[in-house]
Design an enzyme around this catalytic site. Sequence first.
Site, PDB file in Angstrom:
ATOM      1  N   ARG I  89       0.840  -1.162  -0.377  1.00  0.00           N
ATOM      2  CA  ARG I  89       0.164   0.036  -0.191  1.00  0.00           C
ATOM      3  C   ARG I  89       1.256   0.883  -0.139  1.00  0.00           C
ATOM      4  O   ARG I  89       0.572   2.583  -0.923  1.00  0.00           O
ATOM      5  CB  ARG I  89      -0.888   0.426   1.108  1.00  0.00           C
ATOM      6  CG  ARG I  89      -2.090  -1.070   1.259  1.00  0.00           C
ATOM      7  CD  ARG I  89      -2.546  -1.408   0.013  1.00  0.00           C
ATOM      8  NE  ARG I  89      -4.392  -1.878  -0.305  1.00  0.00           N
ATOM      9  CZ  ARG I  89      -3.300  -3.498  -0.897  1.00  0.00           C
ATOM     10  NH1 ARG I  89      -2.777  -3.631  -0.199  1.00  0.00           N
ATOM     11  NH2 ARG I  89      -4.298  -4.264  -0.592  1.00  0.00           N
ATOM     12  N   GLU I  92       2.331   1.963  -3.445  1.00  0.00           N
ATOM     13  CA  GLU I  92       1.001   2.132  -3.984  1.00  0.00           C
ATOM     14  C   GLU I  92       1.059   3.796  -4.260  1.00  0.00           C
ATOM     15  O   GLU I  92       0.695   4.572  -4.849  1.00  0.00           O
ATOM     16  CB  GLU I  92      -0.356   1.330  -3.913  1.00  0.00           C
ATOM     17  CG  GLU I  92      -1.223   2.092  -4.768  1.00  0.00           C
ATOM     18  CD  GLU I  92      -2.634   1.481  -4.402  1.00  0.00           C
ATOM     19  OE1 GLU I  92      -2.218  -0.237  -4.662  1.00  0.00           O
ATOM     20  OE2 GLU I  92      -3.473   1.943  -4.263  1.00  0.00           O
ATOM     21  N   SER I 115      14.571  14.865   2.473  1.00  0.00           N
ATOM     22  CA  SER I 115      16.135  14.608   2.957  1.00  0.00           C
ATOM     23  C   SER I 115      15.238  13.440   3.554  1.00  0.00           C
ATOM     24  O   SER I 115      14.138  12.574   4.532  1.00  0.00           O
ATOM     25  CB  SER I 115      16.725  14.801   3.557  1.00  0.00           C
ATOM     26  OG  SER I 115      17.822  13.950   4.181  1.00  0.00           O
TER      27      SER I 115
END
Lengths: 148, 148, 148, 148, 148, 148, 148, 148, 148, 148
Positions: I89, I92, I115
């Site tokens: 997830r 995604e 960063s």
Amino acid sequence: MTSRIEVTEKIIATKVGRGLKWSDVAAKVGLSKEWVTAACLGQMTLTPAQAAIVGEIFGLSEEERRWLTVVPYKGASADAKPGDPLIYRFYELVSVYGPTLKELIHEEFGDGIMSAIDFRMDLRREPDPNGDRVNITLSGKFLPYKTY
Amino acid sequence: MTSRIEVTEKIIATKVGRGLKWSDVAAKVGLSKEWVTAACLGQMTLTPAQAAIVGEIFGLSEEERRWLTVVPYKGASADAKPGDPLIYRFYELVSVYGPTLKELIHEEFGDGIMSAIDFRMDLRREPDPNGDRVNITLSGKFLPYKTY
Amino acid sequence: MTSRIEVTEKIIATKVGRGLKWSDVAAKVGLSKEWVTAACLGQMTLTPAQAAIVGEIFGLSEEERRWLTVVPYKGASADAKPGDPLIYRFYELVSVYGPTLKELIHEEFGDGIMSAIDFRMDLRREPDPNGDRVNITLSGKFLPYKTY
Amino acid sequence: MTSRIEVTEKIIATKVGRGLKWSDVAAKVGLSKEWVTAACLGQMTLTPAQAAIVGEIFGLSEEERRWLTVVPYKGASADAKPGDPLIYRFYELVSVYGPTLKELIHEEFGDGIMSAIDFRMDLRREPDPNGDRVNITLSGKFLPYKTY
Amino acid sequence: MTSRIEVTEKIIATKVGRGLKWSDVAAKVGLSKEWVTAACLGQMTLTPAQAAIVGEIFGLSEEERRWLTVVPYKGASADAKPGDPLIYRFYELVSVYGPTLKELIHEEFGDGIMSAIDFRMDLRREPDPNGDRVNITLSGKFLPYKTY
Amino acid sequence: MTSRIEVTEKIIATKVGRGLKWSDVAAKVGLSKEWVTAACLGQMTLTPAQAAIVGEIFGLSEEERRWLTVVPYKGASADAKPGDPLIYRFYELVSVYGPTLKELIHEEFGDGIMSAIDFRMDLRREPDPNGDRVNITLSGKFLPYKTY
Amino acid sequence: MTSRIEVTEKIIATKVGRGLKWSDVAAKVGLSKEWVTAACLGQMTLTPAQAAIVGEIFGLSEEERRWLTVVPYKGASADAKPGDPLIYRFYELVSVYGPTLKELIHEEFGDGIMSAIDFRMDLRREPDPNGDRVNITLSGKFLPYKTY
Amino acid sequence: MTSRIEVTEKIIATKVGRGLKWSDVAAKVGLSKEWVTAACLGQMTLTPAQAAIVGEIFGLSEEERRWLTVVPYKGASADAKPGDPLIYRFYELVSVYGPTLKELIHEEFGDGIMSAIDFRMDLRREPDPNGDRVNITLSGKFLPYKTY
Amino acid sequence: MTSRIEVTEKIIATKVGRGLKWSDVAAKVGLSKEWVTAACLGQMTLTPAQAAIVGEIFGLSEEERRWLTVVPYKGASADAKPGDPLIYRFYELVSVYGPTLKELIHEEFGDGIMSAIDFRMDLRREPDPNGDRVNITLSGKFLPYKTY
Amino acid sequence: MTSRIEVTEKIIATKVGRGLKWSDVAAKVGLSKEWVTAACLGQMTLTPAQAAIVGEIFGLSEEERRWLTVVPYKGASADAKPGDPLIYRFYELVSVYGPTLKELIHEEFGDGIMSAIDFRMDLRREPDPNGDRVNITLSGKFLPYKTY
């Protein structure tokens, strides 16, 4: 010189442009929405009569209709990026449940596979008070390995 | 020092060695054969009570049973080679029908996905005079994308 | 705790150690050398009676014989490196002739596939004055796509 | 400035547009349907005389006909998506039976390969009461490795 | 239960441990250093007589010597990481000169390939005042594609 | 706005269209056929004088000739599909003989590589009563690793 | 039967176990810390004298020391996961600055490469009031492509 | 509708067409040749003033100049094929020396990385009687991981 | 001879065996649960004092504790299969929102990055009547690209 | 015939051409900058009213606006090269912290995932004397796995 991919893209663009619905297209063809949508997306082969109906709906030329009757190169269409979340969920199910499907089909049927060719699919809305569900039924012929 | 993968391998080897059936294991656990098989194959998390039943059946040690109650790293198990013909057929269905599923779910529900988490599956034999069929019903909650 | 892969490795090592021939093993099992070799290499499922014969030949234990009767995870065995020149030639044939096979099968049969499950294969030496040839006959049931 | 790929695409589009059949094209060229289809799909090299016949059938220009006589870059054509179910079945056969082919060819011939160059293929319909079958015969010269 | 890979590893380790040279091994076998080294690295098949000599040199057991006479799965050995700079330079040559080789071989011989099976190789030091050079001669039979 | 790839494609198409031969082009440039073909295929950098000769032969514009004098991005050209059987045989040789080349070069020269830059290649027909052979000589400077 | 990889792993584990520093090891060998560390990590070849010093420091056996004098298969060591953030930053620099390096080297030197074999590297701390910097100097011989 | 990639391609084509040099472009911009070349190749973001100078040199339109001031998607440009020998040598250095860089930076600085953002690079010719060398100095701020 | 990966596996197995909680471990170390968990999973470097506390909790030997103080090779641990649904997830989200993050960070800060080194993370439960939510706050220093 | 990708490219090019800001676009739509930017980049579905506003801003035709209301194929847009340093940092965070996120979410919530669908994101500047920070808050509903 057209190609099946160009016909598919024209169908998709026409559908968006005219606001058509796959279920209405399927009703006119007289077959399930699952098969007709797959055919319009370039995955199935139409008879000339079916191609005439689809060609009428999407304003296809004679040559474009003929492409619909040629067996296509199948598999995810050019527009389908594998990273799409909806399609990925089905890949995830195969990944999480693949060995389970293998075990249970072999336990029930022995060595063989569920056919992806002699196959049909039915997708419908399953009402549920906690939120409606997507309900999909897959039915494929069991094909046994044979000794020889 | 064991790991969940070793527990899964022990369960599979014990099943072969003793000739057990997943459906019998599921009946003793009191849940569906689909969920229980997935759990035994290292894809689901068991409660301590469920782990005790499964541990009894497969002769697992106390530490091995505890691994069953830990959330596993999911996805195709170590034994599952992606080239297996039975599992591949399901990948092929996602490839051939993926865009169709996307179109029809969006046409019926709008933007969103079928959940692979709030999900259940039922696999059964569908008698057919032309050869019995594998029938699989998938049911997953529809989850809509929301604006914010 | 054994696994099917370990049984396959034991069969291969025993074959080398004792200098056995696949065709002799097949004759004892009473089936084709193609199917029996594939089964011994972990690609097919044996009946208990067949497993008893194979187990006798290769000196397998009771548990190892039982693994032969479990449906295996199929696809190229652990020992088969994809870069092997002999196996690569077959990949090359699929690459060079794949679209030709697709065109000619569709031209003769319509939309569908040649089954890789309801399938048999026969390999024999074809004498030729310019150097003997490898002759392989593939026979797979044609499976048509159907509308629904 | 054309290229062989463009000539192939023109041949395919013309075939669809005019409803031609590969077996008829092969009959006019006077060679097997397997070799002629492969050549038309950009995998083989034609003589000027063969190119003249093919060029006549598909309405190719002088420059396009000349491309047919140039040795092409071979391998799956630009139109062939590897996910196509018909072509995949052949890959699966190589995966499932690859080590078997290796074992049996070596058992019969010793170390070497079946040539994919000095090779011919014959595809025909095999009538069968349980459903007709696709029958394919492969014949390739055995090439032995030699010491030096 | 040994395997060819283990025999190869034993040969390599013994060579390092005893400080042997491939050219000396080849001299004892009575064949070229190129073929003998490839055979010792698990790429070629030895006759029992050759295996006896090699087995003597590297202290191999009877079973290990028998593995040398079995046709191996060929292709880069388990120890060869593709990122090795020396081996990579050869890949780079294929990448930079591949199309040139294709053009020039077709210009000289027509459609076909240089065999990698009916093949021999000779590697020697080429003295040069600007720094000695590696000189490698490849000789492979030309195999023409044929119509059928 | 042209690019080197477009110039390469124009050279190839012109060669097919006019039926030119690489060896004739090389003769006019006054260098080996191997280097000149590689340069025409976009792998080497020409001097303005060489570019003038090549430009004359292939009818290149002033701008196109200038691209020939710019150092190109090298590696297999856009037209070269890696699956081509002729080119693949060379990859296979690197795979089968890579570790052998590494062992023998190190045995003769110590740690280092054969340069793919300070390199020349010669390809010729080797007459042979059993069928002519492709004979290729590679010569690359040995570059030793140094301590520092 | 040891291998170079096992020797490398023993060196790394010993370094951690005894809290050694690469710069101290390099001082004892009498060469740069860059070359010595690379050699200890299995990327360079040591002379017997150097191997004796390194073997003394890390407590290596006679056979392990001999492995240090054998040319290794080079490229990222088995322990180095490509996802490591520090190493990835160097890959990113090659990706972002690769074409720039190509343009500027060709502008200054013409067609050719910077040698990665006749090469040395120096890494040092660059004090800076805004935070110290890592300063790395690369020096590689320019190798020109030559016509032939 | 242009894009940054098209602007980059125009700059490259114009440079070839007019025979410009990166170092001259950099001098006009008033920054290092390394940064300016990277910016012209689509890897850095220019200020409007810098874009005006670059746009003047390469004859860019107002819209094209504006694209130079938009942060680009970075990483190897569309024209850069990863197989290019010059660029590959830098990848090889990261592969061979990556773990060495990791060890030495951690030994000197502790856990953290060399920044690829707060970074500068200087490339110059290093005269050498044995052949001039490419000398590249990298300077990146050390960024330590912190606990929290 | 241990390695950091073995120490990580021991920590994970001990955690399961004793039923420990990461938040309790973090409390004893006196740092955030996010950093401490990452460190225990082999992604961060501990001070000797922190390693002593962690070693006490998980029963590590002196040598195992020392490995905790060595900078590890970072990136997804050996146990983490990339197909795990929870971790996927997050991939995604990067895929769907990656360009959005790029656009908005550049719009607010200009050219540079967030960063991943000077970074902290906080994960907490966000109560919600429609089902509790996972709330994660990421905070990373903005690092601007600079001209030079 | 347009497509969603072309609409996205037009939006991006128009934004650059007119110097628009995503936050201003979002303010006009009346939703968060995160959601609106994602929608404009082809990741979310707009209502006809939202599409009208966006279409007005970017000068889209009627058909282009309709594409904005069609559920798109999601995942990194065609323009987003995976090697971009800013986007890569987020991948690195998933790689370094993925197992940590898995452990902590399971410790707090049990087996399940953080939804990437019922999800919202907030990105803001976090002032800091040592350099401002990028602060991103992710909030996704926890979805538990259920037994059945």
